[in-house]
Design an enzyme around this catalytic site. Structure first.
Site, PDB file in Angstrom:
ATOM      1  N   HIS A 108       0.824  -1.208   0.000  1.00 17.62           N
ATOM      2  CA  HIS A 108       0.000   0.000   0.000  1.00 17.62           C
ATOM      3  C   HIS A 108       0.858   1.259   0.000  1.00 17.62           C
ATOM      4  O   HIS A 108       0.614   2.198  -0.740  1.00 17.62           O
ATOM      5  CB  HIS A 108      -0.963   0.000   1.193  1.00 17.62           C
ATOM      6  CG  HIS A 108      -2.169  -0.853   0.966  1.00 17.62           C
ATOM      7  ND1 HIS A 108      -2.129  -2.221   1.083  1.00 17.62           N
ATOM      8  CD2 HIS A 108      -3.439  -0.549   0.589  1.00 17.62           C
ATOM      9  CE1 HIS A 108      -3.327  -2.713   0.809  1.00 17.62           C
ATOM     10  NE2 HIS A 108      -4.142  -1.730   0.501  1.00 17.62           N
ATOM     11  N   LYS A 113      -9.874  -7.391   7.654  1.00 18.35           N
ATOM     12  CA  LYS A 113     -10.627  -7.539   8.904  1.00 18.35           C
ATOM     13  C   LYS A 113     -10.577  -6.241   9.692  1.00 18.35           C
ATOM     14  O   LYS A 113      -9.660  -5.430   9.503  1.00 18.35           O
ATOM     15  CB  LYS A 113     -10.085  -8.696   9.736  1.00 18.35           C
ATOM     16  CG  LYS A 113      -8.744  -8.420  10.395  1.00 18.35           C
ATOM     17  CD  LYS A 113      -8.376  -9.545  11.329  1.00 18.35           C
ATOM     18  CE  LYS A 113      -6.980  -9.365  11.917  1.00 18.35           C
ATOM     19  NZ  LYS A 113      -6.937  -8.411  13.046  1.00 18.35           N
TER      20      LYS A 113
END
Lengths: 292, 190
Positions: free
Chosen positions: B36, B102
């Site tokens: 990322h 999550k």
């Protein structure tokens, strides 16, 4: 390879692949509490299936095999230097076998050499005791739950948390609220009241060595543990933060003395994938019995 | 259980709503912290990695070499909130239709989901074995040496991978709702 190394590799394998009985019982209990047809129930069913599968395949319950924390109670005279070297070899071997992920990164360079051995990994807490045998406890604590741990320096005006047990309760419950599902709940809290910033966290992690269904021998702490557990489970955060009745499976609180100027409440959050195992070693360092 | 199959579409993703349970089949790419940051800083995708109409899985699997290929030993989701500074831009720039992780993500990602027809899919954290069983094949890996195994981009072929929509393309976030509700319950008990 030494017998000690074999024993430690087996300890790591079992810790990584098998949930202790007390935790599995608690997860099963929570599954029966959640409403049928909810996503909370689905999540717990999947967790239950995962526990069975990991054990059957002897593979990690969770891919984040975590910080490797050994707690060693050893007789006087144990050669800690040799023991630590053997433990590092055991970690290397367990990593090669896939019981542990390649999980240790050089914080300066970002390099992951794939061995899991380096400064701070594994971490070994030695403690002498006046007994002839060695007890080794191991906790594998994943990064997701470690990241939601929190340390509070009381008083905290915004939380109306003063330097008393009521203030500790407010701090711990704030940690539960902030964690939501990010620590892979239903979780287990290890808490330390007092100590300094380092010993507070360490002692909070040591609470995770306790059995889930034990009771704190100090009445005031026992009351705090039961109260936080009950209150947290009334908040509706639920498994994975999906909403539901089971937010925590247990709360364990210890105390250390503090300086007059400091009042820390340190909270370590353990995920449902509570990888904790322990062994008593025989004179030849073979595994004599399992502690959980 | 709603079936989702790659390539994923704008319409298909906009039809989903918070609370839907889905089973995903097709191709997933893993990408977590290092990927990322790398993409956010302008790094380009390696050859063979195409995220358009795809799903990015926040996951650092345990993978062992086997018979000249790879075997996924464990592969559950990692906490997504760490990618919040980067995710919205990556959804827009690379045309993602879904993010699996999550713990949920924040307001900027939620807005990007609404704008670009993307959803956040919550897998069960810690369920590394059940989820690894859904991975039928490792098609390839990029950045293995550079980023290390957990941080590499793994291309995975999955079947019936279970997840729950917790942030949809209509601006709803289960995580925001549960936080607000649990906060008000806590205030009553202090």
């Amino acid at each position: 390879m030494s017998c000690l190394q074999d024993s430690l590799v087996e300890l790591i394998r079992r810790a990584s692949a098998e949930i202790p009985d007390d935790v599995q019982r608690a997860i099963l209990g929570s599954l029966h509490q959640e409403k049928q047809g909810t996503i909370a129930e689905s999540a717990l069913k999947l967790i239950e299936r995962n526990i069975e599968l990991a054990k059957a395949k002897s593979q990690p319950i969770c891919q984040d095999t975590g910080s490797i924390l050994f707690f060693v109670d050893a007789p006087v005279g144990l050669d800690q230097i040799a023991w630590e070297e053997t433990a590092r070899e055991a970690v290397r071997q367990a990593t090669q076998r896939g019981y542990l992920r390649q999980n240790s990164v050089d914080s300066l360079t970002g390099v992951n050499d794939g061995t899991n051995v380096g400064p701070g990994s594994p971490t070994i807490h030695f403690h002498q005791h006046r007994a002839p045998h060695t007890e080794v406890r191991l906790v594998l604590k994943g990064g997701g739950c470690e990241n939601v741990g929190a340390q509070y320096a009381l008083p905290i005006e915004a939380l109306k948390a003063n330097r008393d047990l009521a203030g500790c309760r407010r701090a711990v419950l704030d940690a539960v609220l902030q964690a939501q599902g990010k620590g892979c709940g239903p979780g287990i809290l290890g808490v330390c009241i007092g100590g300094d910033r380092a010993t507070g966290y360490e002692h909070s992690k040591r609470q995770l060595l306790r059995l889930l269904d034990d009771r704190n021998p100090v009445p005031a702490l026992d009351e705090l543990e039961q109260d936080v557990l009950k209150t947290a489970n009334e908040l509706g955060i639920g498994p994975m933060g999906f909403g539901g009745k089971t937010t925590l499976l247990g709360v364990k609180v210890g105390v250390l003395n503090r300086l007059p100027a400091s009042f820390f409440v340190s909270v370590s959050y353990m995920c449902w994938a509570y990888r904790r195992q322990g062994v008593t070693l025989g004179a030849d360092d073979s595994i004599r019995n399992w502690l959980y | 259980m709603i079936q989702l199959t790659s390539p994923f579409t704008d319409d298909g993703m906009r039809a989903l709503k918070v609370g839907d349970e889905v089973a995903i089949s097709g191709t997933l790419f893993t990408g977590r912290d290092v990927v990322h940051k790398y993409l956010h800083e302008g790094g380009s995708l390696p050859a063979g990695v195409n995220l358009r109409d795809g799903i990015l899985y926040h996951c650092g699997p345990v993978v062992l070499p086997e018979n000249g290929g790879w075997r996924v030993v464990a592969a559950g989701p990692t906490t997504s909130s760490r990618e919040e500074p980067y995710q919205a831009q990556i959804i827009e720039k690379f045309g993602l239709r879904g993010v699996i992780g999550k713990g949920g993500m924040g307001a900027r990602t939620l807005e990007a989901c609404r704008k670009f027809g993307c959803v956040y899919l919550h897998a069960v954290g810690g369920a590394a074995q059940v989820l690894a069983e859904c991975i039928k094949k490792v098609r390839g890996v990029s950045f293995l040496e550079q980023f290390g195994s957990p941080e590499a981009i793994w291309e995975l072929e999955v079947e019936q991978f279970p997840a729950v929509v917790t942030m949809d393309a209509h601006g709803r976030s289960l995580h925001q709702e549960i936080f607000a509700a649990s906060q008000s319950e806590l205030i009553k008990r202090l």
